[in-house]
Write an enzyme that holds these catalytic residues in place. Structure first.
Site, PDB file in Angstrom:
ATOM      1  N   THR A 132      31.150 -61.568  -7.870  1.00 21.28           N
ATOM      2  CA  THR A 132      29.844 -60.942  -8.054  1.00 21.28           C
ATOM      3  C   THR A 132      29.481 -60.015  -6.894  1.00 21.28           C
ATOM      4  O   THR A 132      29.944 -60.203  -5.768  1.00 21.28           O
ATOM      5  CB  THR A 132      28.777 -62.053  -8.178  1.00 21.28           C
ATOM      6  OG1 THR A 132      27.486 -61.469  -8.167  1.00 21.28           O
ATOM      7  CG2 THR A 132      28.849 -63.034  -7.012  1.00 21.28           C
ATOM      8  N   ASP A 133      28.585 -59.070  -7.185  1.00 23.07           N
ATOM      9  CA  ASP A 133      28.072 -58.207  -6.111  1.00 23.07           C
ATOM     10  C   ASP A 133      27.145 -58.968  -5.164  1.00 23.07           C
ATOM     11  O   ASP A 133      26.857 -58.505  -4.054  1.00 23.07           O
ATOM     12  CB  ASP A 133      27.346 -56.984  -6.689  1.00 23.07           C
ATOM     13  CG  ASP A 133      26.161 -57.313  -7.583  1.00 23.07           C
ATOM     14  OD1 ASP A 133      25.862 -58.511  -7.798  1.00 23.07           O
ATOM     15  OD2 ASP A 133      25.516 -56.360  -8.087  1.00 23.07           O
ATOM     16  N   GLU A 134      26.678 -60.156  -5.597  1.00 27.12           N
ATOM     17  CA  GLU A 134      25.698 -60.885  -4.779  1.00 27.12           C
ATOM     18  C   GLU A 134      26.285 -61.358  -3.450  1.00 27.12           C
ATOM     19  O   GLU A 134      25.534 -61.706  -2.537  1.00 27.12           O
ATOM     20  CB  GLU A 134      25.118 -62.068  -5.550  1.00 27.12           C
ATOM     21  CG  GLU A 134      24.380 -61.638  -6.797  1.00 27.12           C
ATOM     22  CD  GLU A 134      23.396 -62.676  -7.328  1.00 27.12           C
ATOM     23  OE1 GLU A 134      23.071 -63.632  -6.614  1.00 27.12           O
ATOM     24  OE2 GLU A 134      22.965 -62.503  -8.482  1.00 27.12           O
ATOM     25  N   TYR A 158      24.054 -69.932  -4.660  1.00 19.82           N
ATOM     26  CA  TYR A 158      25.030 -69.372  -5.618  1.00 19.82           C
ATOM     27  C   TYR A 158      25.919 -68.334  -4.938  1.00 19.82           C
ATOM     28  O   TYR A 158      27.148 -68.424  -4.982  1.00 19.82           O
ATOM     29  CB  TYR A 158      24.306 -68.744  -6.823  1.00 19.82           C
ATOM     30  CG  TYR A 158      25.196 -67.816  -7.628  1.00 19.82           C
ATOM     31  CD1 TYR A 158      26.259 -68.309  -8.370  1.00 19.82           C
ATOM     32  CD2 TYR A 158      24.992 -66.433  -7.623  1.00 19.82           C
ATOM     33  CE1 TYR A 158      27.097 -67.456  -9.092  1.00 19.82           C
ATOM     34  CE2 TYR A 158      25.818 -65.584  -8.336  1.00 19.82           C
ATOM     35  CZ  TYR A 158      26.870 -66.100  -9.075  1.00 19.82           C
ATOM     36  OH  TYR A 158      27.694 -65.258  -9.779  1.00 19.82           O
ATOM     37  N   LYS A 162      29.974 -68.319  -4.134  1.00 22.57           N
ATOM     38  CA  LYS A 162      30.906 -67.311  -4.656  1.00 22.57           C
ATOM     39  C   LYS A 162      31.619 -66.603  -3.490  1.00 22.57           C
ATOM     40  O   LYS A 162      32.817 -66.319  -3.568  1.00 22.57           O
ATOM     41  CB  LYS A 162      30.177 -66.290  -5.528  1.00 22.57           C
ATOM     42  CG  LYS A 162      29.684 -66.818  -6.863  1.00 22.57           C
ATOM     43  CD  LYS A 162      30.792 -67.262  -7.802  1.00 22.57           C
ATOM     44  CE  LYS A 162      31.623 -66.123  -8.344  1.00 22.57           C
ATOM     45  NZ  LYS A 162      32.583 -66.601  -9.392  1.00 22.57           N
TER      46      LYS A 162
HETATM   47  P1  NAD Z   1      28.204 -68.725 -17.442  1.00 20.72           P
HETATM   48  O1  NAD Z   1      27.376 -69.651 -16.631  1.00 20.72           O
HETATM   49  O2  NAD Z   1      27.647 -68.132 -18.677  1.00 20.72           O
HETATM   50  O3  NAD Z   1      29.566 -69.460 -17.878  1.00 20.72           O
HETATM   51  C1  NAD Z   1      30.295 -70.269 -16.995  1.00 20.72           C
HETATM   52  C2  NAD Z   1      31.342 -71.012 -17.814  1.00 20.72           C
HETATM   53  O4  NAD Z   1      32.140 -71.791 -16.896  1.00 20.72           O
HETATM   54  C3  NAD Z   1      30.739 -71.992 -18.828  1.00 20.72           C
HETATM   55  O5  NAD Z   1      31.417 -71.893 -20.060  1.00 20.72           O
HETATM   56  C4  NAD Z   1      30.968 -73.347 -18.179  1.00 20.72           C
HETATM   57  O6  NAD Z   1      31.112 -74.393 -19.143  1.00 20.72           O
HETATM   58  C5  NAD Z   1      32.252 -73.106 -17.409  1.00 20.72           C
HETATM   59  N1  NAD Z   1      32.415 -74.026 -16.270  1.00 20.72           N
HETATM   60  C6  NAD Z   1      31.473 -74.312 -15.323  1.00 20.72           C
HETATM   61  N2  NAD Z   1      31.969 -75.199 -14.457  1.00 20.72           N
HETATM   62  C7  NAD Z   1      33.264 -75.465 -14.845  1.00 20.72           C
HETATM   63  C8  NAD Z   1      34.304 -76.282 -14.331  1.00 20.72           C
HETATM   64  N3  NAD Z   1      34.126 -77.036 -13.229  1.00 20.72           N
HETATM   65  N4  NAD Z   1      35.489 -76.294 -14.972  1.00 20.72           N
HETATM   66  C9  NAD Z   1      35.676 -75.552 -16.092  1.00 20.72           C
HETATM   67  N5  NAD Z   1      34.728 -74.768 -16.628  1.00 20.72           N
HETATM   68  C10 NAD Z   1      33.528 -74.719 -16.010  1.00 20.72           C
HETATM   69  O7  NAD Z   1      28.717 -67.594 -16.436  1.00 20.72           O
HETATM   70  P2  NAD Z   1      28.932 -66.040 -16.705  1.00 20.72           P
HETATM   71  O8  NAD Z   1      27.659 -65.335 -16.554  1.00 20.72           O
HETATM   72  O9  NAD Z   1      29.751 -65.872 -17.919  1.00 20.72           O
HETATM   73  O10 NAD Z   1      29.817 -65.677 -15.409  1.00 20.72           O
HETATM   74  C11 NAD Z   1      31.240 -65.823 -15.439  1.00 20.72           C
HETATM   75  C12 NAD Z   1      31.790 -65.467 -14.072  1.00 20.72           C
HETATM   76  O11 NAD Z   1      31.439 -64.122 -13.761  1.00 20.72           O
HETATM   77  C13 NAD Z   1      31.247 -66.325 -12.941  1.00 20.72           C
HETATM   78  O12 NAD Z   1      32.285 -66.577 -12.040  1.00 20.72           O
HETATM   79  C14 NAD Z   1      30.171 -65.461 -12.300  1.00 20.72           C
HETATM   80  O13 NAD Z   1      30.017 -65.763 -10.937  1.00 20.72           O
HETATM   81  C15 NAD Z   1      30.751 -64.078 -12.507  1.00 20.72           C
HETATM   82  N6  NAD Z   1      29.783 -62.968 -12.614  1.00 20.72           N
HETATM   83  C16 NAD Z   1      28.726 -63.056 -13.483  1.00 20.72           C
HETATM   84  C17 NAD Z   1      27.863 -61.971 -13.618  1.00 20.72           C
HETATM   85  C18 NAD Z   1      26.695 -61.998 -14.577  1.00 20.72           C
HETATM   86  O14 NAD Z   1      25.880 -61.065 -14.574  1.00 20.72           O
HETATM   87  N7  NAD Z   1      26.562 -62.993 -15.437  1.00 20.72           N
HETATM   88  C19 NAD Z   1      28.073 -60.811 -12.860  1.00 20.72           C
HETATM   89  C20 NAD Z   1      29.161 -60.775 -11.966  1.00 20.72           C
HETATM   90  C21 NAD Z   1      30.009 -61.854 -11.883  1.00 20.72           C
HETATM   91  O1  DAU Z   2      24.480 -59.498  -9.678  1.00 21.34           O
HETATM   92  C1  DAU Z   2      25.328 -60.298 -10.429  1.00 21.34           C
HETATM   93  C2  DAU Z   2      24.638 -61.612 -10.736  1.00 21.34           C
HETATM   94  O2  DAU Z   2      23.654 -61.346 -11.736  1.00 21.34           O
HETATM   95  C3  DAU Z   2      25.601 -62.694 -11.205  1.00 21.34           C
HETATM   96  O3  DAU Z   2      26.509 -62.979 -10.177  1.00 21.34           O
HETATM   97  C4  DAU Z   2      24.830 -63.949 -11.604  1.00 21.34           C
HETATM   98  O4  DAU Z   2      25.720 -64.924 -12.124  1.00 21.34           O
HETATM   99  C5  DAU Z   2      23.820 -63.577 -12.669  1.00 21.34           C
HETATM  100  O5  DAU Z   2      23.045 -64.708 -13.020  1.00 21.34           O
HETATM  101  C6  DAU Z   2      22.905 -62.452 -12.179  1.00 21.34           C
HETATM  102  O6  DAU Z   2      22.040 -62.918 -11.121  1.00 21.34           O
HETATM  103  P1  DAU Z   2      20.500 -62.467 -11.021  1.00 21.34           P
HETATM  104  O7  DAU Z   2      19.767 -63.474 -10.244  1.00 21.34           O
HETATM  105  O8  DAU Z   2      20.391 -61.041 -10.616  1.00 21.34           O
HETATM  106  O9  DAU Z   2      20.126 -62.541 -12.613  1.00 21.34           O
HETATM  107  P2  DAU Z   2      18.838 -63.116 -13.358  1.00 21.34           P
HETATM  108  O10 DAU Z   2      18.958 -62.697 -14.790  1.00 21.34           O
HETATM  109  O11 DAU Z   2      18.611 -64.552 -13.077  1.00 21.34           O
HETATM  110  O12 DAU Z   2      17.656 -62.287 -12.706  1.00 21.34           O
HETATM  111  C7  DAU Z   2      17.633 -60.861 -12.749  1.00 21.34           C
HETATM  112  C8  DAU Z   2      16.413 -60.394 -11.972  1.00 21.34           C
HETATM  113  O13 DAU Z   2      15.255 -60.757 -12.730  1.00 21.34           O
HETATM  114  C9  DAU Z   2      16.272 -61.061 -10.619  1.00 21.34           C
HETATM  115  O14 DAU Z   2      15.705 -60.123  -9.713  1.00 21.34           O
HETATM  116  C10 DAU Z   2      15.279 -62.190 -10.879  1.00 21.34           C
HETATM  117  C11 DAU Z   2      14.408 -61.626 -11.966  1.00 21.34           C
HETATM  118  N1  DAU Z   2      13.856 -62.605 -12.926  1.00 21.34           N
HETATM  119  C12 DAU Z   2      14.700 -63.487 -13.504  1.00 21.34           C
HETATM  120  C13 DAU Z   2      14.228 -64.402 -14.421  1.00 21.34           C
HETATM  121  C14 DAU Z   2      15.162 -65.417 -15.047  1.00 21.34           C
HETATM  122  C15 DAU Z   2      12.502 -62.560 -13.251  1.00 21.34           C
HETATM  123  O15 DAU Z   2      11.737 -61.724 -12.731  1.00 21.34           O
HETATM  124  N2  DAU Z   2      12.027 -63.456 -14.159  1.00 21.34           N
HETATM  125  C16 DAU Z   2      12.832 -64.408 -14.753  1.00 21.34           C
HETATM  126  O16 DAU Z   2      12.333 -65.223 -15.561  1.00 21.34           O
END
Ligand code: NAD
Ligand code: DAU
Length: 354
Positions: A132-134, A158, A162
């Site tokens: 992630t970019d975080e 988180y 990561k």
């Molecule tokens: P998600 O939370 O939707 O899915 C995570 C999946 O991993 C689930 O299916 C869960 O059951 C599985 N899992 C969790 N713990 C596990 C374990 N111990 N063993 C096996 N499986 C397990 O997550 P996502 O949003 O699909 O993100 C996927 C990946 O991409 C993550 O590594 C996250 O850090 C990264 N990522 C997410 C975003 C985003 O915006 N969602 C952006 C950049 C990177």
């Molecule tokens: O940047 C990549 C990341 O993006 C991933 O690594 C994470 O797994 C993914 O969850 C996401 O993280 P964020 O914290 O940016 O996403 P989230 O959707 O939780 O929140 C997006 C923005 O919106 C953040 O600034 C918090 C804000 N927010 C979120 C929720 C859930 C609100 O203002 N209200 C809300 O109810």
């Protein structure tokens, strides 16, 4: 064949569906099915002979060794993680366990498997770590977007977990020569997104007549990428990325949270007009997230210049597709929000094993 971890989550499920639609190579999906894992997202491929699901934990060394020996994958794509920042603030232990310890066990199992491959197979093998970019921390308004050279400055449990996993992956390459690749992507959105995250939560709450919670002043900036563009970037890096390198992935789509929520409301006002007023009337400013990162922005030019990748969707086309998907898949949303998908999963899993 390839082994995917976390393929029942949001991005993993999109990756699995795209992979099986686009190529003929078998795929094994290892997922422990936490609350975020939803096999219903993969219902359409459940009977595809190229798709194999295994319920299990990435921290289970015995299972990992057995799976790798049995399936002999040419690549591992590692999505599995605890991914929600708010949950990491309330309960960081699972994040340390899965994201750090789990990734460690996966790296060790992959290292042992890779060490036993023939020279030809070992040379072709890849492990791609999805991050992630975080990990880079928070930008000020005038700062340039994150490049791959930006220092790691994670601010939440988180992002710290990561960042730790990214360091482990890097070290396993540097020390043991493991052929790894890492991607650091910005915020994804699209189909099958669990409605705890901003975009699916706002779509769901708007349609349910609930408030649309905006943390703090809503001026935090995120850089949004449609999920299938993230999947295509992962494929590009898997195919041609340079070993040991990290690649930033992003769509040059910086938006404030308030802009995103207003865009969703405007789309819904046209697609599902309310009898009176706008969905934006449901916006409610709530207490800010502790330690809330102000701005993320990704410079994805390394990926574009080296591998020729570019996103197919703009924010405008991607958000329209996303909202339409939610409008047309209310049964999926209902099963998630009611918790019924958990029952469905256990029934489906028992059936699949029988
Ligand atoms: P998600 O939370 O939707 O899915 C995570 C999946 O991993 C689930 O299916 C869960 O059951 C599985 N899992 C969790 N713990 C596990 C374990 N111990 N063993 C096996 N499986 C397990 O997550 P996502 O949003 O699909 O993100 C996927 C990946 O991409 C993550 O590594 C996250 O850090 C990264 N990522 C997410 C975003 C985003 O915006 N969602 C952006 C950049 C990177
Ligand atoms: O940047 C990549 C990341 O993006 C991933 O690594 C994470 O797994 C993914 O969850 C996401 O993280 P964020 O914290 O940016 O996403 P989230 O959707 O939780 O929140 C997006 C923005 O919106 C953040 O600034 C918090 C804000 N927010 C979120 C929720 C859930 C609100 O203002 N209200 C809300 O109810």
């Amino acid at each position: 064949m390839i082994l995917v971890t976390g393929g029942a989550g949001f991005i993993g499920a999109n990756f699995v569906l795209n992979w099986l639609a686009q190529c003929d190579e078998p795929l094994v999906n290892l997922d422990s099915l936490t609350y975020a894992g939803n096999l219903q997202s993969l219902q359409s491929v459940a009977k595809n002979s190229n798709y194999h699901f295994v319920q299990g934990d990435i921290g289970d060394k015995v299972l990992l060794e057995a799976l790798l020996q049995q399936h002999q994958p040419r690549a591992v794509v590692h999505f599995a993680a605890e991914s929600h920042v708010d949950r990491s603030i309330h309960g960081p232990a699972d994040f340390v366990q899965t994201n750090i310890v789990g990734t460690f066990h996966l790296l060790e199992a992959v290292r042992h498997y890779w060490g036993g491959l023939s020279a030809h197979q070992a040379g072709a093998f890849r492990m791609l770590h999805v991050s992630t970019d975080e990990v880079y921390g928070s930008l000020k308004d005038a700062d340039a977007p994150f490049t791959e050279q930006h220092a790691f400055q994670p601010n939440s449990p988180y992002s710290a977990s990561k960042a730790a996993s990214d360091h482990l992956v890097r070290a396993w390459h540097h020390t043991y020569g493991l052929p790894v690749l890492t991607t650091n992507c910005s915020n994804n959105y699209g189909p099958y997104h669990f409605p705890e995250k901003l975009i699916p939560l706002v779509i769901h709450n708007a349609l349910a007549g609930k408030t649309l919670p905006i943390y703090g002043d809503g001026q935090q900036v995120r850089d949004w990428l449609y999920v299938s563009d993230h999947c295509s970037a992962i494929c590009a890096v898997l195919q041609a990325g340079r070993l040991g390198e990290t690649y930033n992935v992003g769509g040059w789509n910086e938006k404030t949270n308030l802009e995103v929520v207003h865009a969703i409301c405007a789309h819904l006002d046209l697609a599902r007009p309310l009898p009176n007023g706008s969905y934006a009337d449901q916006i409610s400013f709530v207490t800010d997230r502790p330690g809330h990162d102000r701005r993320y922005a990704i410079d994805a030019s390394k990926l574009a210049n080296e591998l020729g990748w570019k996103p197919a969707e703009t924010f405008e086309t991607g958000i329209a597709k996303t909202i339409d998907w939610y409008l047309n898949n209310q049964d999926w949303v209902l099963n998630v929000t009611s918790g019924a998908y958990r029952d469905w999963v256990s029934q489906q899993y028992v059936t699949a094993q029988a």
